[in-house]
Scaffold this motif. Sequence first.
Motif, PDB file in Angstrom:
ATOM      1  N   THR A   7      57.410  15.873  10.987  1.00 25.94           N
ATOM      2  CA  THR A   7      57.666  15.772  12.423  1.00 25.94           C
ATOM      3  C   THR A   7      56.398  16.051  13.221  1.00 25.94           C
ATOM      4  O   THR A   7      56.084  15.329  14.176  1.00 25.94           O
ATOM      5  N   VAL A   8      55.654  17.080  12.852  1.00 24.00           N
ATOM      6  CA  VAL A   8      54.397  17.404  13.534  1.00 24.00           C
ATOM      7  C   VAL A   8      53.420  16.239  13.411  1.00 24.00           C
ATOM      8  O   VAL A   8      52.790  15.827  14.388  1.00 24.00           O
ATOM      9  N   ARG A   9      53.303  15.672  12.208  1.00 18.14           N
ATOM     10  CA  ARG A   9      52.407  14.513  12.001  1.00 18.14           C
ATOM     11  C   ARG A   9      52.836  13.326  12.858  1.00 18.14           C
ATOM     12  O   ARG A   9      52.010  12.650  13.457  1.00 18.14           O
ATOM     13  N   GLU A  10      54.133  13.074  12.912  1.00 19.06           N
ATOM     14  CA  GLU A  10      54.639  11.961  13.734  1.00 19.06           C
ATOM     15  C   GLU A  10      54.338  12.190  15.209  1.00 19.06           C
ATOM     16  O   GLU A  10      53.935  11.259  15.918  1.00 19.06           O
ATOM     17  N   ASP A  11      54.527  13.421  15.676  1.00 14.70           N
ATOM     18  CA  ASP A  11      54.237  13.731  17.081  1.00 14.70           C
ATOM     19  C   ASP A  11      52.751  13.552  17.379  1.00 14.70           C
ATOM     20  O   ASP A  11      52.377  13.035  18.437  1.00 14.70           O
ATOM     21  N   LEU A  12      51.903  13.975  16.450  1.00 18.24           N
ATOM     22  CA  LEU A  12      50.460  13.792  16.637  1.00 18.24           C
ATOM     23  C   LEU A  12      50.083  12.310  16.631  1.00 18.24           C
ATOM     24  O   LEU A  12      49.255  11.868  17.428  1.00 18.24           O
ATOM     25  N   GLN A  13      50.702  11.531  15.758  1.00 19.92           N
ATOM     26  CA  GLN A  13      50.468  10.089  15.729  1.00 19.92           C
ATOM     27  C   GLN A  13      50.915   9.447  17.036  1.00 19.92           C
ATOM     28  O   GLN A  13      50.244   8.550  17.555  1.00 19.92           O
ATOM     29  N   ALA A  14      52.048   9.883  17.569  1.00 16.01           N
ATOM     30  CA  ALA A  14      52.538   9.341  18.838  1.00 16.01           C
ATOM     31  C   ALA A  14      51.535   9.621  19.954  1.00 16.01           C
ATOM     32  O   ALA A  14      51.257   8.753  20.784  1.00 16.01           O
ATOM     33  N   ALA A  15      50.977  10.817  19.966  1.00 15.83           N
ATOM     34  CA  ALA A  15      49.976  11.157  20.991  1.00 15.83           C
ATOM     35  C   ALA A  15      48.762  10.251  20.872  1.00 15.83           C
ATOM     36  O   ALA A  15      48.267   9.725  21.872  1.00 15.83           O
ATOM     37  N   ARG A  16      48.292  10.053  19.655  1.00 15.76           N
ATOM     38  CA  ARG A  16      47.114   9.189  19.459  1.00 15.76           C
ATOM     39  C   ARG A  16      47.427   7.739  19.789  1.00 15.76           C
ATOM     40  O   ARG A  16      46.578   7.023  20.316  1.00 15.76           O
ATOM     41  N   GLY A  17      48.640   7.307  19.507  1.00 14.04           N
ATOM     42  CA  GLY A  17      49.016   5.926  19.779  1.00 14.04           C
ATOM     43  C   GLY A  17      49.281   5.643  21.239  1.00 14.04           C
ATOM     44  O   GLY A  17      49.092   4.525  21.718  1.00 14.04           O
ATOM     45  N   GLN A  18      49.721   6.657  21.985  1.00 19.46           N
ATOM     46  CA  GLN A  18      50.101   6.465  23.385  1.00 19.46           C
ATOM     47  C   GLN A  18      49.003   6.815  24.375  1.00 19.46           C
ATOM     48  O   GLN A  18      49.064   6.409  25.526  1.00 19.46           O
ATOM     49  N   ASP A  19      48.035   7.608  23.967  1.00 21.08           N
ATOM     50  CA  ASP A  19      47.006   8.061  24.900  1.00 21.08           C
ATOM     51  C   ASP A  19      45.622   7.631  24.414  1.00 21.08           C
ATOM     52  O   ASP A  19      45.119   8.149  23.412  1.00 21.08           O
ATOM     53  N   PRO A  20      44.978   6.695  25.119  1.00 21.28           N
ATOM     54  CA  PRO A  20      43.656   6.246  24.686  1.00 21.28           C
ATOM     55  C   PRO A  20      42.593   7.345  24.758  1.00 21.28           C
ATOM     56  O   PRO A  20      41.534   7.223  24.153  1.00 21.28           O
ATOM     57  N   ALA A  21      42.864   8.433  25.474  1.00 19.76           N
ATOM     58  CA  ALA A  21      41.911   9.541  25.556  1.00 19.76           C
ATOM     59  C   ALA A  21      42.024  10.487  24.362  1.00 19.76           C
ATOM     60  O   ALA A  21      41.179  11.359  24.188  1.00 19.76           O
ATOM     61  N   ALA A  22      43.068  10.319  23.552  1.00 14.79           N
ATOM     62  CA  ALA A  22      43.262  11.195  22.394  1.00 14.79           C
ATOM     63  C   ALA A  22      42.152  10.948  21.386  1.00 14.79           C
ATOM     64  O   ALA A  22      41.891   9.810  21.015  1.00 14.79           O
ATOM     65  N   ARG A  23      41.498  12.031  20.949  1.00 15.86           N
ATOM     66  CA  ARG A  23      40.345  11.867  20.062  1.00 15.86           C
ATOM     67  C   ARG A  23      40.614  12.290  18.633  1.00 15.86           C
ATOM     68  O   ARG A  23      40.137  11.676  17.707  1.00 15.86           O
ATOM     69  N   SER A  24      41.327  13.368  18.437  1.00 21.60           N
ATOM     70  CA  SER A  24      41.599  13.809  17.065  1.00 21.60           C
ATOM     71  C   SER A  24      42.888  14.613  17.048  1.00 21.60           C
ATOM     72  O   SER A  24      43.281  15.204  18.048  1.00 21.60           O
ATOM     73  N   ASN A  25      43.530  14.646  15.893  1.00 19.39           N
ATOM     74  CA  ASN A  25      44.760  15.421  15.767  1.00 19.39           C
ATOM     75  C   ASN A  25      44.516  16.903  16.025  1.00 19.39           C
ATOM     76  O   ASN A  25      45.332  17.566  16.660  1.00 19.39           O
ATOM     77  N   ALA A  26      43.404  17.429  15.548  1.00 17.19           N
ATOM     78  CA  ALA A  26      43.118  18.854  15.740  1.00 17.19           C
ATOM     79  C   ALA A  26      42.971  19.181  17.227  1.00 17.19           C
ATOM     80  O   ALA A  26      43.552  20.155  17.722  1.00 17.19           O
ATOM     81  N   GLU A  27      42.194  18.360  17.938  1.00 12.40           N
ATOM     82  CA  GLU A  27      42.026  18.591  19.378  1.00 12.40           C
ATOM     83  C   GLU A  27      43.351  18.449  20.112  1.00 12.40           C
ATOM     84  O   GLU A  27      43.691  19.264  20.969  1.00 12.40           O
ATOM     85  N   ASN A  28      44.111  17.410  19.769  1.00 10.05           N
ATOM     86  CA  ASN A  28      45.396  17.193  20.439  1.00 10.05           C
ATOM     87  C   ASN A  28      46.345  18.360  20.203  1.00 10.05           C
ATOM     88  O   ASN A  28      47.047  18.792  21.121  1.00 10.05           O
ATOM     89  N   ALA A  29      46.381  18.869  18.986  1.00 11.89           N
ATOM     90  CA  ALA A  29      47.257  19.997  18.672  1.00 11.89           C
ATOM     91  C   ALA A  29      46.887  21.236  19.474  1.00 11.89           C
ATOM     92  O   ALA A  29      47.746  22.044  19.812  1.00 11.89           O
ATOM     93  N   LEU A  30      45.619  21.373  19.810  1.00 14.14           N
ATOM     94  CA  LEU A  30      45.164  22.543  20.563  1.00 14.14           C
ATOM     95  C   LEU A  30      45.335  22.402  22.073  1.00 14.14           C
ATOM     96  O   LEU A  30      45.630  23.378  22.752  1.00 14.14           O
TER      97      LEU A  30
END
Length: 193
Positions: A7-30
């Motif tokens: 679920t956490v991985r899917e949520d992180l993937q959704a963030a990267r897929g929906q936000d062009p400013a998303a740079r990395s899973n680690a940064e997004n999680a923080l």
Amino acid sequence: MLAILRTVREDLQAARGQDPAARSNAENALVYSGLHAIWSHRVAHRMWAVPALRGPARVLAQLTRFLTGIEIHPGATIGRRFFIDHGMGVVIGETAEIGDDVMLYHGVTLGGRSLLKEKRHPTLGNRVTVGAGAKILGPVVVGDDSAIGANAVVTHDVPADSIATGIPATVRSRRQHEPLVDPTTFIDPAMYI
């Protein structure tokens, strides 16, 4: 434990897929408050299912609201790969139901129009996008693959594959073809300055 990690991985993937400013899973999680609110809600929602834990679930939801500016009632049902972009001011009511792959922008309200203890909040289908500042009020259903425009006020059902815009919202088919407008024909607002 594996389900939680998935679920956490899917949520992180959704963030990267929906936000062009998303740079990395680690940064997004923080730094993504929308992700923090979703993850906290997933815990609070499980607590809400146990009547003895409803009080602590509400406390967790309010703490999350204080930290993120996003208010999600622990009773709300939220699907997979849900993403809140710039979440400040988002409110999701107790009986709201949200499908999979849904995206909300800041200032969205999924609110009620009744004080009765019944289904009083919206149901969003799968792959719905709700623009900044939109208000969807009452037990309305927004069909799959629909979009709600920024600042729209929706108080009636929206069929699948539709776009709802305006106050009150008017609905049109997403598949409707409209003639293209030449942007050079627009009036330049700077000419009035």
